[in-house]
Design a protein around this motif. Structure first.
Motif, short mmCIF file in Angstrom:
data_model
loop_
_atom_site.label_atom_id
_atom_site.label_comp_id
_atom_site.label_asym_id
_atom_site.label_seq_id
_atom_site.Cartn_x
_atom_site.Cartn_y
_atom_site.Cartn_z
N ASP A 93 0.82 -1.21 0.00
CA ASP A 93 0.00 0.00 0.00
C ASP A 93 0.85 1.26 0.00
N GLU A 131 2.12 3.33 -2.34
CA GLU A 131 1.69 4.47 -3.14
C GLU A 131 0.42 5.09 -2.59
N MET A 132 -0.52 4.27 -2.13
CA MET A 132 -1.77 4.79 -1.59
C MET A 132 -1.51 5.60 -0.31
N GLN A 175 1.30 7.07 0.52
CA GLN A 175 2.04 8.28 0.18
C GLN A 175 1.09 9.38 -0.29
N GLU A 176 0.07 9.01 -1.04
CA GLU A 176 -0.93 10.00 -1.48
C GLU A 176 -1.69 10.56 -0.28
N LYS A 177 -2.01 9.70 0.68
CA LYS A 177 -2.69 10.16 1.90
C LYS A 177 -1.81 11.13 2.67
N ARG A 208 0.52 13.10 1.42
CA ARG A 208 0.54 14.39 0.70
C ARG A 208 -0.71 15.20 1.01
N ASN A 209 -1.86 14.54 1.05
CA ASN A 209 -3.12 15.24 1.38
C ASN A 209 -3.11 15.74 2.82
N GLN A 262 -0.97 18.82 3.07
CA GLN A 262 -1.65 19.99 2.53
C GLN A 262 -2.68 20.54 3.52
#
Length: 332
Positions: free
Chosen positions: A126, A128-129, A131-133, A135-136, A139
């Motif tokens: 998991d 990549e998933m 890592q996207e979380k 980043r969010n 932010q």
């Protein structure tokens, strides 16, 4: 094993094909092993501890970079104290628990406090998933620092030294930094009061629950095991326990310089004690050593409200204690 010259009784064509096949397989195996060896020795972000073979290695090549950063936050906020919480990438519950409790208040009198979370890279299906979380999450809260080392228990010293690099390069505006574990209940108001009571901003200052003559563990089955060839002495120099320690902002750069001459060990708080010893600095005892509590006692709101740092069992317990302590303006 046969070589190419032994194929004289075979047809020339078949012999040549078999010889090429054997030679090609050997070459492929050689190139594969060479590539793996080069990856291990040349790539600075691949740390390892081979427990099955007993090979001990802690890498700190000083070539890590931040992939999630808050480079201007100290310049913008000019904090008196920066609290950095090392936490695993996937532990969003711990980060949210701190944001809702002791990390919520940002100003104490005229002192600004900045709380940041330090993470490394996650490994798994998991990746990549997650890592996207992250980043969010960055932010949304703007409080994440992520470097490209593998986040693991064996790499805690790397995590600590990366923290020192960030502080040295991007947060000289602060007076102090507190490193706080994610399962620690921190009373920020009591901590600020302790630091302000020193009257002047300290230098060469490190405090917390200071341990003296801590024995070096030689039992290979123990998680804190160190072989003699890594550290030959029987005890460590004095160091504040890693659950929560406070340092003056002049120390990160000094520690980084000394660390170049000291073989890293993965026991990060003891390693900092080794750096301090080389600097000729003795950790400072807090005004009351009982302000930092590592052994869980029966909960008492009045008693706990007077402390600075309490090691809890998990985020839920930390949140529960904090909520009860601050449910009244007069906890006692």
């Amino acid at each position: 094993m046969q070589n190419c010259a032994s194929f004289t009784k075979m047809s020339l064509k078949k012999g040549l094909l078999l010889c090429l096949l054997v030679s090609g397989t050997s070459l492929l195996l050689y190139l594969t092993l060479t590539k793996k060896w080069l990856q291990r020795t040349e790539e600075p972000t691949k740390e390892y501890f081979q427990e099955e073979t007993g090979i001990y290695h802690v890498a700190y090549p000083r070539k890590y970079k931040f992939i999630i950063d808050q480079p201007d936050v100290c310049e913008q906020q000019k904090p008196y104290l920066v609290a950095i919480v090392p936490v695993t990438p996937g532990d969003a519950d711990a980060r949210n628990g701190i944001r809702k409790t002791w990390g919520k208040q940002k100003v104490f009198g005229d002192k600004v406090v900045l709380v940041l979370f330090l993470i490394g890279l996650h490994s798994g299906n998991d990746e990549e998933m997650l890592q996207e979380k992250l980043r969010n999450e960055s932010q949304q809260y703007k409080d994440l620092l992520q470097s490209n080392f593998q986040d693991s228990y064996r790499n805690l010293t790397i995590k600590t030294m990366v923290m020192m690099e960030w502080l040295s390069e991007k947060c000289q505006q602060a007076s102090y930094v507190a490193k706080v574990d994610a399962d620690v209940l921190l009373n920020m108001n009591n901590l600020i009061n302790m630091l302000v009571s020193l009257n002047t901003v300290q230098h060469n200052y490190m405090t917390g629950l200071v341990w003296y003559d801590s024995p070096v563990i030689r039992d290979p089955s123990n998680r804190f095991f160190l072989p003699y060839d890594v550290y030959s002495r029987d005890t460590f120099p004095p160091y504040p326990l890693g659950m929560c320690y406070i340092i003056s902002m002049d120390l990160p750069q000094k520690i980084l310089l000394e660390a170049r001459e000291i073989k890293p060990i993965y026991i990060e708080d003891a390693y900092l004690g080794m750096c301090l010893e080389r600097l000729g600095i003795i950790p400072t005892k807090p005004p009351n050593i009982e302000l930092f509590v590592v052994r869980l006692l029966q909960y008492n709101r009045c008693y706990y409200s007077r402390l600075i740092a309490i090691l809890t069992e998990n985020t839920n317990q930390m949140t529960s204690y904090w909520t009860d302590i601050y449910s009244s303006n007069q906890p006692c």
